[in-house]
Scaffold this motif. Structure first.
Motif: not given
Length: 549
Positions: A111-113, A117
């Protein structure tokens, strides 16, 4: 077995010993052994190629290899923290303990969150910290190792760095293939960078991970060294450092010193040694154990490497630690000292000057068989030195406990005692060989002739041959033959002619043909000489004490 009267045996032994002592100033000639197998158990030192000292042998791995609880190569972090390290036990802010499937972990890690992460990294680390069957291979197969390594570079997110470092530490504690996955993902340089982290708990986790990687073998040990990890590790050693952190550093340094195919670079050894010397003066037994193991690894090699350690002046401290009440400290300290005395005569002399002979007699009587074996091995290497060094063994009172070990010890310890006796008789003067005979070496030596270990049998025959050589110089072989016959030695030597090992057969045959058979190929029937009875009975009391007749 039919026993002759004590007086009869005393007369025979007395005649042999009395004449032996009168001419004891004559040195026993050094002899060069031709058997290839035997030569392999020694190493040449100095300029005199006839003076040999036994080196560690692969077939003795059961003696030389330390127990796992004494010499752990890798360690997994399952949350057993010490010294009030509460940070590592705290749950990172914003995460929960809800279970996650592997698919959810993979999704969260990718994830980019940042919080997702962290949640996924936290849950993955938790399953990797299970005490029973952690899913190391499954995590690797999911491709998460690369993501963990990537997260090691998140200096802006310490919690994510720490969870990732912890997870990778546990993966690298596994098999070589599992460690390989961590290394090939680029973890080593990332961990080296984290050694300088402003967060102590992250720095310590990096130390732990590098220790696991270096402990896998020489290949990854050298990779850690080549990444410039050593200067950063040494820079962490400070007086105010917590004992838990200092233990981890010491353990990692010991793994960097480990393995000898090839040995660690000499430059690296010279970098590490001053810090190891400093650590050896610490009071913590766990730390001392790992520091001593590190020294034992560094001394397990060529004489040039042994000399580098000696030049630090650490030998007196190692000898002191040989007297430790903690087996985990005593064992590696004894191993390190044993390695040093397997070197040159001058290196052995340095150990003697450090006071090792004040400790070794006690270790021969230690309650642990492994300590007795290691002590006897060290003594065997001292006994392979010059007559002056052999004389120090006599003076310090080592012969009596050594013969007791030869007679009553565990077989593995007896093997080392046999080597000590053979080396002693190989390099000792006639006077020193006489002393050994007076102390009662023949009976326990002969008793071991029927063991099933062919190597040990050959070494015993070597010792008997050396004693015969001394008697031959004095013209007293007939009397020695009578003593050996009375101890049932001839019967045992004759039986060895039917041994399955050809070397044993040939050696025993040569001994019998040379000393026990007359010109008509019959066993000599020798009787004690007459005319010296008055003199012989005067030494009866001494002989009874010496030989326990």
């Amino acid at each position: 077995i039919q026993q002759s009267s004590p007086a009869f045996i005393a007369r025979i032994v007395g005649s042999f010993v009395t004449v032996f002592v009168k001419t004891a100033a004559v040195k026993m000639s050094s002899i060069c052994k031709s058997e290839h197998d035997r030569m392999k158990k020694f190493k040449n030192y100095g300029k005199n190629t006839q003076d040999l000292r036994r080196q560690r042998a692969d077939y003795c791995v059961e003696l030389r290899k330390a127990k796992k609880d004494e010499q752990i190569l890798k360690r997994r972090n399952i949350g057993n923290f010490q010294d009030g390290d509460t940070y590592s036990l705290q749950k990172p802010e914003g995460v929960n303990d809800a279970d996650m499937t592997t698919e959810e972990m993979v999704k969260g890690m990718n994830s980019q969150e940042p919080l997702q992460q962290l949640q996924a990294a936290y849950r993955a680390r938790k399953v990797l910290s299970r005490a029973w069957k952690p899913p190391l291979d499954e995590i690797i197969e999911l491709g998460l190792v690369g993501k963990f390594v990537e997260f090691l570079g998140r200096d802006d997110y310490a919690s994510l760095q720490f969870e990732s470092a912890w997870a990778l530490t546990n993966i690298s504690s596994g098999t070589s293939l599992q460690t390989k996955a961590v290394v090939e993902a680029g973890a080593i340089p990332a961990f080296v960078c984290l050694l300088d982290s402003p967060h102590m708990h992250i720095s310590e986790q990096a130390v732990w991970a590098l220790g696991n990687i270096a402990g896998d073998g020489a290949l990854y040990r050298d990779a850690v060294i080549e990444s410039s990890a050593v200067p950063s590790l040494l820079g962490l050693v400070k007086p105010d450092l917590s004992i838990g952190f200092l233990r981890n550093i010491t353990w990692t340094l010991s793994n960097i010193c480990r393995n000898k195919n090839p040995h660690p670079p000499l430059e690296t050894v010279c970098q590490i040694l001053p810090t190891l010397v400093q650590l050896l003066h610490h009071r913590d037994s766990t730390l001392l154990s790992d520091a001593c193991w590190a020294i034992s690894y560094l001394t397990d090699g060529p004489n040039e490497r042994i000399e580098v350690v000696i030049q630090t002046g650490i030998l007196p401290k190692l000898v002191q630690l040989m007297g430790s009440a903690h087996l985990a400290v005593l064992t590696p300290a004894l191993r390190a000292v044993g390695n040093v005395v397997s070197g040159t005569d001058s290196q052995t002399e340095a150990v003697l000057e450090a006071g090792v002979l004040s400790v070794l007699p006690k270790l021969l009587k230690h309650s642990k068989t492994c300590v007795q074996k290691e002590a006897a091995w060290a003594i065997s290497n001292i006994a392979a030195g010059q007559p002056m060094q052999i004389q120090q063994l006599i003076t310090c009172g080592i012969i009596s406990p050594l013969l007791e070990l030869l007679e009553k010890g565990d077989f593995k310890a007896q093997k080392e005692a046999v080597w000590a006796i053979t080396n002693y008789t190989n390099g000792g003067t006639v006077e020193q060989v006489v002393h050994l005979v007076q102390c009662g070496v023949l009976q326990p030596l002969i008793n071991l002739l029927d063991v099933k270990d062919a190597k040990v049998t050959l070494v015993i025959l070597d010792a008997l041959g050396n004693i015969f050589l001394a008697a031959e110089q004095l013209g007293e072989t007939d009397k020695l033959c009578l003593i050996i016959e009375e101890f049932n030695g001839l019967e045992k030597i004759e039986a060895l002619q039917f041994h399955s090992n050809s070397m044993v057969y040939q050696t025993s045959l040569k001994l019998i043909e040379k000393y026990f058979y007359d010109e008509e190929n019959e066993v000599t029937d020798k009787e004690p000489e007459e005319g010296n009875e008055e003199m012989l009975f005067k030494v009866n009391d001494i002989l009874n004490d010496r030989f326990h007749l």
